[in-house]
Design an enzyme around this catalytic site. Structure first.
Site, mmCIF file in Angstrom:
data_model
loop_
_atom_site.group_PDB
_atom_site.id
_atom_site.type_symbol
_atom_site.label_atom_id
_atom_site.label_comp_id
_atom_site.label_asym_id
_atom_site.label_seq_id
_atom_site.Cartn_x
_atom_site.Cartn_y
_atom_site.Cartn_z
ATOM 1 N N ASP A 64 0.294 -6.969 14.162
ATOM 2 C CA ASP A 64 0.116 -7.369 12.775
ATOM 3 C C ASP A 64 -0.779 -8.602 12.656
ATOM 4 O OD1 ASP A 64 1.058 -6.934 9.994
ATOM 5 O OD2 ASP A 64 1.744 -8.991 10.249
ATOM 6 N N THR A 97 -4.169 -7.058 6.333
ATOM 7 C CA THR A 97 -4.547 -8.411 6.747
ATOM 8 C C THR A 97 -5.643 -8.388 7.809
ATOM 9 O OG1 THR A 97 -2.671 -8.361 8.258
ATOM 10 C CG2 THR A 97 -2.360 -9.494 6.204
ATOM 11 N N THR A 98 -5.506 -7.487 8.784
ATOM 12 C CA THR A 98 -6.529 -7.423 9.826
ATOM 13 C C THR A 98 -7.853 -7.007 9.208
ATOM 14 O OG1 THR A 98 -4.736 -6.601 11.214
ATOM 15 C CG2 THR A 98 -6.929 -6.593 12.171
ATOM 16 N N ASP A 393 5.165 -4.244 5.698
ATOM 17 C CA ASP A 393 3.872 -3.750 5.236
ATOM 18 C C ASP A 393 4.065 -2.536 4.339
ATOM 19 O OD1 ASP A 393 3.003 -5.673 6.939
ATOM 20 O OD2 ASP A 393 1.573 -4.428 8.035
HETATM 21 P P1 ADP Z 1 -4.316 -4.001 8.635
HETATM 22 O O1 ADP Z 1 -3.651 -5.265 9.056
HETATM 23 O O2 ADP Z 1 -5.679 -4.254 8.093
HETATM 24 O O3 ADP Z 1 -3.474 -3.156 7.764
HETATM 25 P P2 ADP Z 1 -3.905 -1.965 10.613
HETATM 26 O O4 ADP Z 1 -3.798 -2.189 12.070
HETATM 27 O O5 ADP Z 1 -2.679 -1.604 9.883
HETATM 28 O O6 ADP Z 1 -4.571 -3.233 10.000
HETATM 29 O O7 ADP Z 1 -4.999 -0.828 10.402
HETATM 30 C C1 ADP Z 1 -5.366 -0.391 9.138
HETATM 31 C C2 ADP Z 1 -6.476 0.619 9.229
HETATM 32 O O8 ADP Z 1 -6.032 1.777 9.944
HETATM 33 C C3 ADP Z 1 -6.868 1.079 7.852
HETATM 34 O O9 ADP Z 1 -8.257 1.162 7.766
HETATM 35 C C4 ADP Z 1 -6.215 2.443 7.759
HETATM 36 O O10 ADP Z 1 -6.891 3.301 6.873
HETATM 37 C C5 ADP Z 1 -6.327 2.930 9.184
HETATM 38 N N1 ADP Z 1 -5.368 4.003 9.480
HETATM 39 C C6 ADP Z 1 -4.038 4.008 9.294
HETATM 40 N N2 ADP Z 1 -3.502 5.184 9.679
HETATM 41 C C7 ADP Z 1 -4.518 5.944 10.124
HETATM 42 C C8 ADP Z 1 -4.629 7.260 10.687
HETATM 43 N N3 ADP Z 1 -3.564 8.021 10.840
HETATM 44 N N4 ADP Z 1 -5.846 7.696 11.043
HETATM 45 C C9 ADP Z 1 -6.939 6.918 10.899
HETATM 46 N N5 ADP Z 1 -6.899 5.674 10.396
HETATM 47 C C10 ADP Z 1 -5.725 5.189 10.007
HETATM 48 MG MG MG Z 2 -1.761 -2.101 8.117
#
Ligand code: ADP
Ligand code: MG
Length: 558
Positions: A64, A97-98, A393
């Protein structure tokens, strides 16, 4: 410092460090990029985890972004600005956030190239600003509506936020739980949906399987009844919430009571007991059969309560009292004398149960409970802590999807679409700003690129592929990290609230603009003060703050 007739003039105090112009910019940009780099590898379902060890040796393993940056304890002011971007995102939505930090870093990286081409920072910030505004419009355009009763869609949103956060096995059931919980606490105010996520209480209980996580239509608190003689279970409970103690207050003045005979002492004690009895009578008279007390309960009072068949729990946290009030409809009463029948709340069942060897009190079966509890289960401390972050989240995105009623697809699809749209927009704007808008467009590609990289795909090929799909009309294509190819994100059910993207992009643009506008960094260093005073003014160009006693003008000595 300037020399005037050979006499140096000090504008800034000794030990102050100053960086100007391009030098200041490139340092700031490097710091911003470094922060973004530190979280970039965690992005997406296939993102890696970080292990953070603090000075006491405590370990946090997480994926996270907000948590990582929070734990990192950064020093540099620009680093702090970047951390704020993550914090704002976390407060506003709870997810993304990322994404926000990674885009900020990429905007800074792109701006470096522009600065190298001698494009003035003002032009860059103007271009970024235009691009960010245009991006907001485009996001609106690509958003679709989501209805309150569309549980299937809401669960997709919940699941997307949880992907890659160590809850894979139980993702579906957790998503269902989260959607139910958030909808349960939703309120209508002047026709508008208002959700306070605080009313979804997440209680972690180590042990058991994650699938055993359950939703309580009421509150569970980590406490047991004060006296074993009290009923362990009360059906159809009438609940009183007290925020004063059930004790006889000690006299506040320094009164001295002289007792000269044993009878007098007995009288004194009897009187105290009678007062406690009276207090218990008041509770009984109100009709309550369960009391939650925010403060203490005297031993004798516990005894009397138990004899009357009233269950009591003491030292309940203030935040739990608030939730209990929401769930049961009881008023929190400050003065026991004011306790009336109307102040009581109701729960179908109040009971004490063991959850992984610890006693907890469950207040459940509340009618239309506006506060609920998720009892989160998981094997080890680290697993359960990461699961809690995933749930956090997920609660955030479901809440946001319900309030804002708009969603977009994920998996890099919206960022790629935006990037293409902004490139088109750039040519319309023209001038030097178009270069900055183009850079903005390119920066957004970092999301699909990173998602592809984390899945072990070739990022260049994948982006080319994605672009050609998009130009061919398949606008919903994004990175399918499971099958290592580009796929329709709609069919993969990867959905996010539109606000995630809006907030991430607008705050990334804001922080990049703010950083780019800085051309002078003046930082005073607290430590060198003592030495500098003793040493007098050092020679020009000297590092300042010589060890005490060394006279100025060291040039001749060495
Ligand atoms: P953040 O802190 O930004 O939420 P995450 O590690 O949760 O970072 O990653 C979010 C990204 O992963 C987003 O761009 C989201 O659309 C993408 N994502 C989530 N699930 C999937 C999936 N099953 N396939 C492809 N991309 C995904
Ligand atoms: Mg996320």
């Amino acid at each position: 410092m300037t020399g005037l007739a050979g006499q140096p003039i000090f504008v800034l105090s000794e030990g102050t460090e100053r960086k100007r112009g391009r030098d200041a910019q490139s340092t700031n940009i490097s710091v911003g990029k470094a922060i973004a780099d530190s979280v970039r590898s965690t992005l997406g379902p296939k993102g890696m985890d970080k292990m953070l060890v603090d000075s006491l040796g405590d370990i946090v393993i997480t994926n996270d972004g907000a948590t990582i940056l929070d734990e990192m304890d950064v020093e540099h002011p620009v680093a702090k600005m970047m951390v704020e971007v993550a914090q704002t995102q976390d407060e506003e939505i709870g997810d993304g956030t990322t994404t926000a930090v990674v885009i900020s870093g990429e905007l800074l990286k792109e701006s470096e190239d522009l600065l190298d081409q001698d494009i003035h920072p003002t032009v860059i910030t103007k271009g970024y600003n235009l691009a960010s505004k245009k991006a907001m419009e485009e996001i609106e355009e690509m958003s679709t509506d989501i209805r309150f009763d569309d549980d299937d869609r809401l669960q997709q949103v919940a699941m997307t936020a949880m992907t890659g956060k160590g809850v894979e096995r139980a993702r579906e059931s957790l998503a269902e739980t989260v959607v139910k919980a958030v909808k349960q606490v939703a309120d209508k105010e002047n026709g508008e949906l208002v959700i306070e996520t605080d009313y979804v209480k997440v209680e972690k209980k180590q042990g058991g399987e994650m699938e055993e996580t359950e939703l309580i239509d009421g509150i569970a608190i980590d406490k047991e009844r004060v006296h074993p003689g009290m009923p362990k279970k009360t059906e159809n409970a009438k609940i009183a919430l007290l925020n004063s103690s059930i004790e006889v207050k000690e006299t506040e003045t320094d009164a001295e009571i002289n007792i000269s005979s044993p009878e007098q002492l007995q009288d004194f004690l009897d009187q105290e007991e009678n007062m406690l009895k009276e207090m218990v009578e008041k509770i009984k008279a109100s009709g309550a059969d369960v009391v939650f007390c925010q403060k203490g309960i005297d031993d004798s009072a516990q005894h009397f309560l138990s004899k009357t068949g009233i269950t009591a729990i003491r030292r309940v946290k203030k935040s739990d009292m608030k939730k209990l009030s929401r769930a049961t409809g009881a008023n929190v009463v400050t003065n026991l004398n004011d306790l009336e029948k109307e102040d009581l709340g109701h729960a179908g069942k109040v009971s004490q149960k063991k959850v992984s060897d610890e006693d907890m009190t469950f207040i459940e079966e509340c009618e239309d409970a506006k506060a609920v509890t998720i009892i989160l289960r998981g094997g080890t401390e680290h697993v359960i802590n990461e699961a809690e972050r995933a749930i956090h989240d997920s609660i955030g995105v479901v809440c946001n999807a319900l309030e804002e009623k708009q969603v977009v697809l994920g998996g890099g699809a919206p960022e790629l679409k935006l990037s293409l749209a902004l490139k088109e927009y750039a040519s319309k704007v023209g001038g030097r700003e178009q270069l900055a808008i183009n850079s903005f467009a390119k920066a957004l590609e970092i999301i699909p690129r990173t998602l592809a990289e984390s899945a072990g795909m070739d990022s260049i090929d994948t982006l080319v592929n994605l672009r050609s799909k998009n130009e061919g009309g398949d606008k919903n294509y994004g990175i399918n990290v499971i099958d290592n190819q580009v796929s329709d994100m709609e069919s993969l059910r990867v959905v996010e609230p539109s606000k995630i993207k809006k907030q991430a992009i607008s705050s990334a643009a804001e922080v990049a603009e703010m950083i780019l506008r800085i051309d002078d960094v003046i930082s005073s260093s607290g430590e060198s003060g003592g030495g500098a005073e003793a040493g007098g003014p050092p020679a020009a160009g000297g590092p300042g703050g010589m060890p005490g006693g060394m006279p100025g003008g060291m040039g001749g000595m060495m």
